[in-house]
Enzyme design. Sequence first.
Site, PDB file in Angstrom:
ATOM      1  N   LYS A 193       0.858  -1.189   0.000  1.00 14.58           N
ATOM      2  CA  LYS A 193       0.000   0.000   0.000  1.00 14.58           C
ATOM      3  C   LYS A 193       0.892   1.236   0.000  1.00 14.58           C
ATOM      4  O   LYS A 193       1.713   1.425   0.909  1.00 14.58           O
ATOM      5  CB  LYS A 193      -0.898  -0.047   1.240  1.00 14.58           C
ATOM      6  CG  LYS A 193      -2.173   0.751   1.112  1.00 14.58           C
ATOM      7  CD  LYS A 193      -3.074   0.432   2.297  1.00 14.58           C
ATOM      8  CE  LYS A 193      -4.360   1.220   2.269  1.00 14.58           C
ATOM      9  NZ  LYS A 193      -5.120   1.065   3.512  1.00 14.58           N
TER      10      LYS A 193
HETATM   11  O1  G3P Z   1      -9.270   2.141   4.057  1.00 12.62           O
HETATM   12  C1  G3P Z   1      -9.047   3.442   4.503  1.00 12.62           C
HETATM   13  C2  G3P Z   1      -9.730   3.620   5.795  1.00 12.62           C
HETATM   14  O2  G3P Z   1      -9.089   2.901   6.788  1.00 12.62           O
HETATM   15  C3  G3P Z   1      -9.923   5.006   6.220  1.00 12.62           C
HETATM   16  O3  G3P Z   1     -11.123   4.994   6.872  1.00 12.62           O
HETATM   17  O4  G3P Z   1     -12.816   5.811   8.402  1.00 12.62           O
HETATM   18  O5  G3P Z   1     -10.390   6.354   8.785  1.00 12.62           O
HETATM   19  O6  G3P Z   1     -11.640   7.414   6.916  1.00 12.62           O
HETATM   20  P1  G3P Z   1     -11.521   6.213   7.802  1.00 12.62           P
END
Ligand code: G3P
Length: 217
Positions: free
Chosen positions: A87
Amino acid sequence: MKFFIDTANLKQIEEARDLGILDGVTTNPSLMAKEGITGRENIMQHYKTICELVEGDVSAEVISTDLDGILREADELADIAPNIVIKVPMIKDGIKAISKLHEMNVPTNCTLVFSAGQAILAAKAGATYVSPFIGRIDDINWDGMQLIHQIAEIYAIQGFETEILAASIRSSLAIVEAAEAGADVVTCPLDSIMGLLKHPLTDIGLAKFLEDHKRGN
Ligand code: G3P
């Protein structure tokens, strides 16, 4: 459409895997820290454990932001297991690294994508996955799901092979909308996946079937 779980929590990964619908896992440094996994050795060991739990792709994120550092980390991460996907953030050296990793047949996930232009670059560089962050776009009062529609349309017109991995998904409804918008993959927390099970008419219908069965016997 593939289902990935977006967590570094082993119990949640197992629970999603045991549903029989899990195609992979995505993690990021914040999710690792949330589980208390710190220090390079512990992080590498944790990725190894995750890779042993699931057969599908496991995205492991680099911390470096320069080309040499990203490639060095990618090399170390790729050695953990054959299902590791590197990633890499959507930055200049990230795109350079994705191009080089693509030449070496190393799968990549281009992360922190917030625009169609970035998604085009990721695809041109040969990323295996591109990760637009839907929820975070919604957080600033823009339309995250619209970006999935736009990328899906562009990739179809241009014949790009990069898979659209809808990330930062925070509800069951967003999973359905991402599927409708043309996402190839959704990655989401366990509760959003489990939420797909729920419908009051299912509960009412099942209760009635069981009650009628009992009465019939
Ligand atoms: O896959 C990306 C994710 O982990 C981000 O999610 O909820 O932190 O914006 P969030």
